[in-house]
Design a protein around this motif. Structure first.
Motif, PDB file in Angstrom:
ATOM      1  N   ALA A  14       0.841  -1.205   0.000  1.00 31.83           N
ATOM      2  CA  ALA A  14       0.000   0.000   0.000  1.00 31.83           C
ATOM      3  C   ALA A  14       0.873   1.251   0.000  1.00 31.83           C
ATOM      4  O   ALA A  14       1.399   1.643   1.048  1.00 31.83           O
ATOM      5  N   PRO A  15       1.079   1.903  -1.151  1.00 32.13           N
ATOM      6  CA  PRO A  15       1.886   3.125  -1.205  1.00 32.13           C
ATOM      7  C   PRO A  15       1.239   4.244  -0.382  1.00 32.13           C
ATOM      8  O   PRO A  15       0.020   4.392  -0.370  1.00 32.13           O
ATOM      9  N   THR A  16       2.077   5.028   0.282  1.00 40.77           N
ATOM     10  CA  THR A  16       1.588   6.119   1.117  1.00 40.77           C
ATOM     11  C   THR A  16       2.140   7.466   0.668  1.00 40.77           C
ATOM     12  O   THR A  16       1.404   8.443   0.565  1.00 40.77           O
ATOM     13  N   THR A  17       3.436   7.508   0.378  1.00 40.49           N
ATOM     14  CA  THR A  17       4.079   8.754  -0.031  1.00 40.49           C
ATOM     15  C   THR A  17       4.267   8.778  -1.553  1.00 40.49           C
ATOM     16  O   THR A  17       4.061   7.774  -2.242  1.00 40.49           O
ATOM     17  N   GLU A  18       4.688   9.933  -2.067  1.00 37.34           N
ATOM     18  CA  GLU A  18       4.958  10.034  -3.502  1.00 37.34           C
ATOM     19  C   GLU A  18       6.078   9.072  -3.918  1.00 37.34           C
ATOM     20  O   GLU A  18       6.030   8.479  -5.004  1.00 37.34           O
ATOM     21  N   LEU A  19       7.088   8.911  -3.060  1.00 44.29           N
ATOM     22  CA  LEU A  19       8.160   7.953  -3.352  1.00 44.29           C
ATOM     23  C   LEU A  19       7.599   6.538  -3.412  1.00 44.29           C
ATOM     24  O   LEU A  19       7.957   5.753  -4.297  1.00 44.29           O
ATOM     25  N   ASP A  20       6.714   6.208  -2.480  1.00 37.94           N
ATOM     26  CA  ASP A  20       6.081   4.877  -2.488  1.00 37.94           C
ATOM     27  C   ASP A  20       5.361   4.623  -3.814  1.00 37.94           C
ATOM     28  O   ASP A  20       5.426   3.521  -4.370  1.00 37.94           O
ATOM     29  N   VAL A  21       4.665   5.641  -4.282  1.00 37.72           N
ATOM     30  CA  VAL A  21       3.905   5.499  -5.527  1.00 37.72           C
ATOM     31  C   VAL A  21       4.838   5.217  -6.694  1.00 37.72           C
ATOM     32  O   VAL A  21       4.569   4.363  -7.542  1.00 37.72           O
ATOM     33  N   GLU A  22       5.961   5.918  -6.738  1.00 42.26           N
ATOM     34  CA  GLU A  22       6.933   5.697  -7.805  1.00 42.26           C
ATOM     35  C   GLU A  22       7.533   4.290  -7.713  1.00 42.26           C
ATOM     36  O   GLU A  22       7.693   3.603  -8.721  1.00 42.26           O
TER      37      GLU A  22
ATOM     38  N   GLN B  42      14.686   2.595  -6.215  1.00 42.65           N
ATOM     39  CA  GLN B  42      15.124   3.919  -5.770  1.00 42.65           C
ATOM     40  C   GLN B  42      16.213   4.475  -6.677  1.00 42.65           C
ATOM     41  O   GLN B  42      16.297   5.682  -6.894  1.00 42.65           O
ATOM     42  N   SER B  43      17.060   3.580  -7.221  1.00 46.63           N
ATOM     43  CA  SER B  43      18.106   4.062  -8.133  1.00 46.63           C
ATOM     44  C   SER B  43      17.489   4.692  -9.379  1.00 46.63           C
ATOM     45  O   SER B  43      18.006   5.688  -9.908  1.00 46.63           O
ATOM     46  N   GLN B  44      16.361   4.110  -9.845  1.00 46.70           N
ATOM     47  CA  GLN B  44      15.685   4.674 -11.013  1.00 46.70           C
ATOM     48  C   GLN B  44      15.006   5.994 -10.670  1.00 46.70           C
ATOM     49  O   GLN B  44      15.024   6.937 -11.468  1.00 46.70           O
ATOM     50  N   VAL B  45      14.413   6.066  -9.491  1.00 43.40           N
ATOM     51  CA  VAL B  45      13.760   7.310  -9.069  1.00 43.40           C
ATOM     52  C   VAL B  45      14.793   8.429  -8.933  1.00 43.40           C
ATOM     53  O   VAL B  45      14.566   9.573  -9.348  1.00 43.40           O
TER      54      VAL B  45
ATOM     55  N   VAL C 168       3.688  -7.004  -0.363  1.00 49.54           N
ATOM     56  CA  VAL C 168       4.680  -6.410   0.543  1.00 49.54           C
ATOM     57  C   VAL C 168       5.945  -7.255   0.595  1.00 49.54           C
ATOM     58  O   VAL C 168       7.039  -6.731   0.845  1.00 49.54           O
ATOM     59  N   GLU C 169       5.823  -8.562   0.336  1.00 48.96           N
ATOM     60  CA  GLU C 169       7.011  -9.410   0.325  1.00 48.96           C
ATOM     61  C   GLU C 169       7.982  -9.015  -0.777  1.00 48.96           C
ATOM     62  O   GLU C 169       9.184  -9.282  -0.683  1.00 48.96           O
ATOM     63  N   ARG C 170       7.488  -8.364  -1.842  1.00 52.56           N
ATOM     64  CA  ARG C 170       8.367  -7.898  -2.919  1.00 52.56           C
ATOM     65  C   ARG C 170       9.302  -6.799  -2.435  1.00 52.56           C
ATOM     66  O   ARG C 170      10.245  -6.422  -3.136  1.00 52.56           O
ATOM     67  N   ILE C 171       9.047  -6.261  -1.243  1.00 49.18           N
ATOM     68  CA  ILE C 171       9.887  -5.215  -0.656  1.00 49.18           C
ATOM     69  C   ILE C 171      10.470  -5.671   0.682  1.00 49.18           C
ATOM     70  O   ILE C 171      11.663  -5.517   0.924  1.00 49.18           O
ATOM     71  N   LEU C 172       9.641  -6.250   1.533  1.00 51.62           N
ATOM     72  CA  LEU C 172      10.064  -6.597   2.891  1.00 51.62           C
ATOM     73  C   LEU C 172      10.598  -8.025   2.952  1.00 51.62           C
ATOM     74  O   LEU C 172       9.993  -8.941   3.526  1.00 51.62           O
ATOM     75  N   SER C 173      11.759  -8.206   2.340  1.00 51.82           N
ATOM     76  CA  SER C 173      12.460  -9.493   2.332  1.00 51.82           C
ATOM     77  C   SER C 173      13.867  -9.213   1.835  1.00 51.82           C
ATOM     78  O   SER C 173      14.176  -8.084   1.442  1.00 51.82           O
ATOM     79  N   GLY C 174      14.737 -10.229   1.855  1.00 52.36           N
ATOM     80  CA  GLY C 174      16.067 -10.027   1.305  1.00 52.36           C
ATOM     81  C   GLY C 174      16.016  -9.640  -0.163  1.00 52.36           C
ATOM     82  O   GLY C 174      16.538  -8.576  -0.560  1.00 52.36           O
ATOM     83  N   PRO C 175      15.366 -10.465  -1.017  1.00 51.97           N
ATOM     84  CA  PRO C 175      15.207 -10.062  -2.426  1.00 51.97           C
ATOM     85  C   PRO C 175      14.440  -8.750  -2.568  1.00 51.97           C
ATOM     86  O   PRO C 175      14.688  -7.972  -3.488  1.00 51.97           O
ATOM     87  N   GLY C 176      13.503  -8.500  -1.647  1.00 51.13           N
ATOM     88  CA  GLY C 176      12.720  -7.268  -1.701  1.00 51.13           C
ATOM     89  C   GLY C 176      13.566  -6.027  -1.469  1.00 51.13           C
ATOM     90  O   GLY C 176      13.323  -4.971  -2.079  1.00 51.13           O
ATOM     91  N   LEU C 177      14.566  -6.136  -0.588  1.00 50.73           N
ATOM     92  CA  LEU C 177      15.458  -4.999  -0.364  1.00 50.73           C
ATOM     93  C   LEU C 177      16.214  -4.659  -1.647  1.00 50.73           C
ATOM     94  O   LEU C 177      16.413  -3.479  -1.974  1.00 50.73           O
ATOM     95  N   VAL C 178      16.609  -5.686  -2.391  1.00 51.87           N
ATOM     96  CA  VAL C 178      17.265  -5.455  -3.682  1.00 51.87           C
ATOM     97  C   VAL C 178      16.298  -4.775  -4.644  1.00 51.87           C
ATOM     98  O   VAL C 178      16.666  -3.834  -5.354  1.00 51.87           O
ATOM     99  N   ASN C 179      15.031  -5.240  -4.664  1.00 56.00           N
ATOM    100  CA  ASN C 179      14.019  -4.591  -5.513  1.00 56.00           C
ATOM    101  C   ASN C 179      13.866  -3.119  -5.162  1.00 56.00           C
ATOM    102  O   ASN C 179      13.778  -2.249  -6.041  1.00 56.00           O
ATOM    103  N   LEU C 180      13.805  -2.839  -3.872  1.00 53.09           N
ATOM    104  CA  LEU C 180      13.622  -1.465  -3.405  1.00 53.09           C
ATOM    105  C   LEU C 180      14.836  -0.604  -3.765  1.00 53.09           C
ATOM    106  O   LEU C 180      14.690   0.544  -4.222  1.00 53.09           O
ATOM    107  N   TYR C 181      16.020  -1.147  -3.576  1.00 52.02           N
ATOM    108  CA  TYR C 181      17.263  -0.440  -3.902  1.00 52.02           C
ATOM    109  C   TYR C 181      17.319  -0.085  -5.386  1.00 52.02           C
ATOM    110  O   TYR C 181      17.635   1.054  -5.768  1.00 52.02           O
ATOM    111  N   ARG C 182      16.955  -1.052  -6.241  1.00 49.96           N
ATOM    112  CA  ARG C 182      16.991  -0.800  -7.680  1.00 49.96           C
ATOM    113  C   ARG C 182      15.919   0.205  -8.096  1.00 49.96           C
ATOM    114  O   ARG C 182      16.160   1.070  -8.952  1.00 49.96           O
TER     115      ARG C 182
END
Length: 321
Positions: A167-175, A205-208, A189-203
């Protein structure tokens, strides 16, 4: 040659299978071994190897905690290629019983037996001892479970809460959500809150931020963030902690888990100081008119590495599981 006074317990995740023996008289864990799942084609091989390693050939019964839904005679692991057939295991090893439970049912039960020294207070309190407890943990996936108090004691509630919608909350979340939706379709949420999810989030954020990625594993990202040597890694881990807080808070409101939140799993003990100084608390308590309720709900990190094994041992004695 030993008599059949020991039980086998296991905590099987996407990456590792933890095994131990439980002496039925004392109920204590012994002969703990952690085996990489990738070294075995199927769970029977891992069980046989473990028993050979510890020199035990006469287990009476077993309880296996597995990171997936437990339904039917064939149980397929979610983040690992194994299929588990409890009846087949029971017959092959001559056990009187083979109980299969969800790994976060075991994790929830294990929090009852964890030493007080292994609970690190994050925020909130004192909580309501008559209310359920939430148990959540990011690892290879995101485990979510609960403990419900009854007149007979605590009963675990198995859930697949890690697979609810992010569930995105902020503008960054939406992106971030937009970028991950392009990659995965539906974003849990598992796509973010997990080991592989942290990599997804990092990548994402790099695009944002329009900066290049330097790391490809969760270990590299967390190491750089903890050293303070990479701004993108620090941003990603900070965002991870904030989303974890919001997700835990949502689950508390959904389950009525005002008895407390117990954060488990392999990631959080390794980033404990970072988590304590992160925006986790902000995300957890930011629930509008329910803020005071969240502020009174305690949150702990469980640093014990064998909580799931303790819970599997507890499940052997718990008729409600």
């Amino acid at each position: 040659m030993s008599t059949k006074c020991a039980s086998l317990v296991a905590d099987i995740g996407g990456t590792h299978a933890r095994f131990a023996l439980v002496d039925e008289e004392r109920g204590q864990l012994r002969a703990i071994e952690v085996l990489p799942c990738r070294h075995y084609d199927h769970p029977e091989q891992a069980v046989a190897d473990y028993l050979e390693r510890v020199g035990e050939d006469s287990v009476g019964q077993a309880c296996l905690a597995v990171a997936c839904p437990v339904r039917g005679a064939r149980v397929k692991m979610t983040n690992n290629p194994w299929c588990i057939y409890p009846k087949q295991l029971q017959e092959q090893f001559g056990w009187s019983a083979c109980k299969l439970i969800n790994d976060f049912s075991a994790m929830a039960l294990g929090t009852i037996r964890v030493p007080e020294a292994c609970l690190v207070h994050v925020c909130g309190g004192p909580g309501d001892p008559t209310s359920p407890r939430l148990v959540m943990g990011p690892g290879t996936g995101l485990g979510v479970g609960a403990l419900v108090p009854t007149r007979k004691g605590w009963v675990p509630l198995a859930t697949e809460g890690g697979h609810v919608d992010y569930a995105p909350t902020t503008e960054l979340d939406v992106e971030v959500h937009r970028l991950l939706r392009e990659q995965f379709g539906r974003v849990s949420v598992e796509r973010i809150l997990s080991g592989p999810g942290l990599v997804n989030l990092y990548r994402a954020q790099s695009q944002v931020q329009r900066v290049s990625v330097r790391f490809s594993t969760p270990e590299e990202i967390t190491s750089a963030a903890l050293r303070g040597s990479d701004a993108l890694a620090m941003d990603a881990l900070q965002h991870f902690c904030e989303i974890l807080g919001r997700t835990a808070g949502n689950a508390v409101l959904t389950q009525g888990s005002y008895g407390g939140v117990y954060l488990c799993g392999g990631i959080l003990p390794g980033i404990l100081d970072f988590l304590l100084n992160s925006r986790f608390r902000d995300g957890f308590e930011d629930k509008g008119r329910m803020r005071s309720l969240m502020e009174s709900t305690p949150v702990y990190v469980v640093t014990d590495a064998y909580t799931g094994l303790r819970g599997a041992a507890e499940a052997l004695r718990n008729d409600e599981v």
